[in-house]
Design a protein around this motif. Structure first.
Motif, PDB file in Angstrom:
ATOM      1  N   ARG A 161       0.864  -1.183   0.000  1.00 58.07           N
ATOM      2  CA  ARG A 161       0.000   0.000   0.000  1.00 58.07           C
ATOM      3  C   ARG A 161       0.896   1.227   0.000  1.00 58.07           C
ATOM      4  N   ARG A 162       0.367   2.354  -0.515  1.00 59.76           N
ATOM      5  CA  ARG A 162       1.126   3.594  -0.457  1.00 59.76           C
ATOM      6  C   ARG A 162       0.203   4.798  -0.509  1.00 59.76           C
ATOM      7  N   PHE A 163       0.757   5.943  -0.104  1.00 61.83           N
ATOM      8  CA  PHE A 163       0.070   7.223  -0.255  1.00 61.83           C
ATOM      9  C   PHE A 163       1.071   8.227  -0.816  1.00 61.83           C
ATOM     10  N   HIS A 164       0.533   9.291  -1.423  1.00 65.19           N
ATOM     11  CA  HIS A 164       1.363  10.361  -1.959  1.00 65.19           C
ATOM     12  C   HIS A 164       1.090  11.626  -1.152  1.00 65.19           C
ATOM     13  N   PHE A 165       2.117  12.449  -0.994  1.00 63.29           N
ATOM     14  CA  PHE A 165       1.963  13.708  -0.273  1.00 63.29           C
ATOM     15  C   PHE A 165       2.848  14.762  -0.915  1.00 63.29           C
ATOM     16  N   THR A 166       2.550  16.022  -0.601  1.00 63.46           N
ATOM     17  CA  THR A 166       3.461  17.097  -0.953  1.00 63.46           C
ATOM     18  C   THR A 166       4.028  17.673   0.336  1.00 63.46           C
ATOM     19  N   ASP A 167       5.316  18.010   0.291  1.00 63.32           N
ATOM     20  CA  ASP A 167       5.942  18.643   1.444  1.00 63.32           C
ATOM     21  C   ASP A 167       5.565  20.127   1.447  1.00 63.32           C
ATOM     22  N   PRO A 168       5.933  20.877   2.480  1.00 62.77           N
ATOM     23  CA  PRO A 168       5.536  22.286   2.542  1.00 62.77           C
ATOM     24  C   PRO A 168       6.053  23.140   1.377  1.00 62.77           C
ATOM     25  N   ASP A 169       7.072  22.657   0.650  1.00 60.41           N
ATOM     26  CA  ASP A 169       7.567  23.391  -0.514  1.00 60.41           C
ATOM     27  C   ASP A 169       6.877  22.969  -1.800  1.00 60.41           C
ATOM     28  N   GLY A 170       5.952  22.000  -1.724  1.00 57.54           N
ATOM     29  CA  GLY A 170       5.182  21.586  -2.885  1.00 57.54           C
ATOM     30  C   GLY A 170       5.733  20.406  -3.659  1.00 57.54           C
ATOM     31  N   TYR A 171       6.811  19.777  -3.166  1.00 62.05           N
ATOM     32  CA  TYR A 171       7.363  18.610  -3.852  1.00 62.05           C
ATOM     33  C   TYR A 171       6.564  17.358  -3.492  1.00 62.05           C
ATOM     34  N   GLU A 172       6.230  16.552  -4.502  1.00 64.11           N
ATOM     35  CA  GLU A 172       5.449  15.334  -4.270  1.00 64.11           C
ATOM     36  C   GLU A 172       6.367  14.142  -4.049  1.00 64.11           C
ATOM     37  N   LEU A 173       6.065  13.377  -2.996  1.00 63.72           N
ATOM     38  CA  LEU A 173       6.747  12.133  -2.682  1.00 63.72           C
ATOM     39  C   LEU A 173       5.677  11.110  -2.338  1.00 63.72           C
ATOM     40  N   ALA A 174       6.083   9.862  -2.141  1.00 65.36           N
ATOM     41  CA  ALA A 174       5.158   8.810  -1.730  1.00 65.36           C
ATOM     42  C   ALA A 174       5.795   7.982  -0.636  1.00 65.36           C
ATOM     43  N   VAL A 175       4.978   7.296   0.120  1.00 63.64           N
ATOM     44  CA  VAL A 175       5.437   6.368   1.149  1.00 63.64           C
ATOM     45  C   VAL A 175       4.708   5.049   0.914  1.00 63.64           C
ATOM     46  N   TRP A 176       5.442   3.944   0.941  1.00 60.27           N
ATOM     47  CA  TRP A 176       4.820   2.640   0.755  1.00 60.27           C
ATOM     48  C   TRP A 176       5.162   1.718   1.903  1.00 60.27           C
ATOM     49  N   SER A 177       4.355   0.677   2.042  1.00 56.73           N
ATOM     50  CA  SER A 177       4.561  -0.363   3.039  1.00 56.73           C
ATOM     51  C   SER A 177       4.054  -1.673   2.464  1.00 56.73           C
ATOM     52  N   GLU A 178       4.661  -2.759   2.930  1.00 59.39           N
ATOM     53  CA  GLU A 178       4.160  -4.060   2.505  1.00 59.39           C
ATOM     54  C   GLU A 178       2.794  -4.287   3.100  1.00 59.39           C
ATOM     55  N   LYS A 179       2.045  -5.237   2.538  1.00 57.94           N
ATOM     56  CA  LYS A 179       0.689  -5.515   3.010  1.00 57.94           C
ATOM     57  C   LYS A 179       0.683  -5.919   4.455  1.00 57.94           C
TER      58      LYS A 179
END
Length: 93
Positions: A75-93
């Motif tokens: 599973r994962r989600f995407h976010f933007t940091d306070p400067d507007g750069y998009e990153l994602a975080v994932w984890s195994e099920k």
């Protein structure tokens, strides 16, 4: 932001570069231009506890731009940091 959200430590090397360390990996941030063109590389971080990490990202003023979803391998989600750069975080099920 990254220290609060992920527990990273930092060491400054002048006004335009700093090193980060998460206890396993060391990298760096360089001050660049202010252009954030769409379609660039997506940096994806790993977390053992995805929901907890999402809460920390939000508490550190990150904005969730794609809520957690399942994909092959986890599973994962995407976010933007306070400067507007998009990153994602994932984890195994």
């Amino acid at each position: 932001f990254y220290g609060k959200a992920f527990g990273w430590s930092f060491k400054d090397y002048g006004p335009s570069y700093c090193e980060f360390n998460d206890g396993r990996l060391t990298g760096g941030f360089a001050l660049g231009g202010q252009s954030k063109a769409a379609g660039g590389p997506l940096v994806i971080l790993y977390a053992d506890k995805l929901d907890e990490t999402q809460r920390r990202v939000e508490a550190a003023s990150g904005k969730i731009v794609k809520p957690a979803y399942s994909f092959p391998g986890g599973r994962r989600f995407h976010f933007t940091d306070p400067d507007g750069y998009e990153l994602a975080v994932w984890s195994e099920k």
